[in-house]
Motif scaffolding. Structure first.
Motif, PDB file in Angstrom:
ATOM      1  N   PHE A 165     -45.637  -8.026  29.257  1.00  0.00           N
ATOM      2  CA  PHE A 165     -45.421  -8.341  27.843  1.00  0.00           C
ATOM      3  C   PHE A 165     -44.106  -9.089  27.661  1.00  0.00           C
ATOM      4  N   ILE A 166     -43.057  -8.617  28.323  1.00  0.00           N
ATOM      5  CA  ILE A 166     -41.730  -9.233  28.181  1.00  0.00           C
ATOM      6  C   ILE A 166     -41.741 -10.669  28.681  1.00  0.00           C
ATOM      7  N   ASN A 167     -42.426 -10.904  29.814  1.00  0.00           N
ATOM      8  CA  ASN A 167     -42.505 -12.269  30.367  1.00  0.00           C
ATOM      9  C   ASN A 167     -43.361 -13.179  29.493  1.00  0.00           C
ATOM     10  N   LYS A 168     -44.452 -12.627  28.960  1.00  0.00           N
ATOM     11  CA  LYS A 168     -45.367 -13.426  28.142  1.00  0.00           C
ATOM     12  C   LYS A 168     -44.654 -14.018  26.936  1.00  0.00           C
ATOM     13  N   TYR A 169     -43.750 -13.229  26.332  1.00  0.00           N
ATOM     14  CA  TYR A 169     -43.088 -13.679  25.106  1.00  0.00           C
ATOM     15  C   TYR A 169     -41.608 -14.016  25.327  1.00  0.00           C
ATOM     16  N   GLN A 170     -41.230 -14.112  26.608  1.00  0.00           N
ATOM     17  CA  GLN A 170     -39.870 -14.521  26.980  1.00  0.00           C
ATOM     18  C   GLN A 170     -38.810 -13.684  26.253  1.00  0.00           C
ATOM     19  N   LEU A 171     -39.003 -12.372  26.320  1.00  0.00           N
ATOM     20  CA  LEU A 171     -38.073 -11.447  25.697  1.00  0.00           C
ATOM     21  C   LEU A 171     -36.979 -11.073  26.695  1.00  0.00           C
TER      22      LEU A 171
END
Length: 373
Positions: A327-333
């Protein structure tokens, strides 16, 4: 022509959809002196259901009813201020003899209550006027105990008391007063399931096993279709059932969202004409355009990390595994710790909701606006 799809407040039984069983159950339990907890997500119509029950003859003719909204409160002083004001506002229309009984009981504040040109009392207190909130609370409950009619007190967004300073003592104080007040029955309404459940089901909490709990699900599509169709027809308009189903499914049956879209669809449908499916997107876009400035302001006021997590949840719709690397990588968080702190802040601000490990943007129109922008 009045728009029959009411978007704020309770406007009477003719504008209230279904809830026949819930109304019957609540009235039966409350009039048999059962304290209740009504728990469901916000915008499903809990407050309007309470108003509707209070408007029924079994309750209206036999009880004093007080609805206390504590959503904006943050302390016992706030609570007492809202509680006292709600009681006075409810009693005022009933005549001097009725409200005077309350005013004379609130000895700690008698000097602070003013009177208008017609001699009616005005609760114009600032928070600084309530010097000893526990004393004033004692007096409010003394009034409830001695009232010439039995009372039903509904406290809306009751989970807010968990945010008060010294919250555990506030819970214990309220529980003690309620136990000693046989002349009043209490209905605690709340939208945060986990907090409400902790208050009433945890053995270590003062309110443990003190209520009968009732949930509230969305109104069924069949009932809402019948309701919406009738309101169009009695006002000289028609609506295709496919339109109602489309709106219902887009907003998962959330009452307030349905009402807002149907309000605009009614507005867009000329007298003698029929509302068709092609009008749904037009109505939703109309609402989003009207709300755009407000949403832009809210986004600009969020810290960047909260804003990014908020956008990500909106894009997902129902966001799972928000602390995962995927999730973090998908939305560049940022890191999972920064996402975790952003989630807590967004939950505290009621911008998102959490249910069974999933996160959603609380305002569905806000989520749609973010997807569109």
């Amino acid at each position: 022509m009045k728009n029959p799809f009411v978007t704020k407040g309770y406007a009477g039984p003719e504008y209230f959809c279904d809830r026949l069983k819930e109304t019957k159950d609540l009235i039966k339990l409350l009039t048999n002196e059962n304290n209740m907890a009504l728990i469901s997500p916000r915008r499903l119509g809990k407050t309007d259901l309470i108003h509707h029950c209070f408007n029924q003859s079994e309750i209206k003719n036999n009880y004093y009813t007080f609805l206390i909204d504590i959503y904006a409160t943050s302390s016992l002083t706030d609570f007492v201020n809202v509680f006292g004001k709600a009681i006075l506002e409810e009693l005022k229309p009933r005549g001097r003899k009725i409200w005077e009984g309350f005013v004379t009981t609130i000895k700690s504040l008698q000097q602070e209550i003013s009177f208008d040109i017609n001699g009616n009392p005005v609760w114009g207190l600032g928070l600084g006027n309530i010097v000893h909130p526990a004393t004033t609370l004692d007096e409010i409950f003394e009034y409830l105990r001695k009232s010439d009619k039995p009372c039903i007190v509904a406290i809306d967004e009751f989970q807010k008391i968990t945010d008060y300073p010294d919250a555990s003592n506030v819970e214990a104080l309220l529980r003690t007063h309620i136990q000693r007040c046989p002349n009043a029955t209490f209905l605690f309404s709340g939208s945060k399931r986990h907090l409400m459940s902790e208050i009433f089901t945890s053995p270590s909490r003062p309110f443990y096993q003190s209520v009968i709990t009732m949930g509230l699900a969305p109104i069924s599509l069949d009932k809402y279709t019948e309701f919406a169709t009738l309101l169009f027809e009695v006002n000289g308009k028609n609506i295709q059932e496919d339109v109602i189903a489309e709106v219902y499914h887009r907003f998962q049956g959330v009452t307030q969202c349905l009402q807002r879209v149907m309000n605009v669809l009614f507005l867009f449908t000329d007298y003698g004409k029929t509302c068709e499916p092609s009008m749904v997107d037009e109505a939703i876009n109309y609402l989003l355009n009207m709300l755009s400035d407000n949403f832009e302001t809210q986004m600009s006021q969020m810290p960047e990390r909260q804003r990014n997590v908020f956008r990500a949840i909106a894009q997902e719709g129902v966001a799972k595994g928000v602390l995962s690397g995927a999730f973090i990588n998908k939305y560049q968080l940022m890191s999972s710790s920064s996402v975790s702190s952003a989630l807590k802040a967004l939950l505290d601000k009621d911008l998102i909701t959490q249910e069974k490990g999933c996160y959603m943007v609380y305002d569905q129109f806000f989520a749609l606006w973010l997807k569109r922008s």
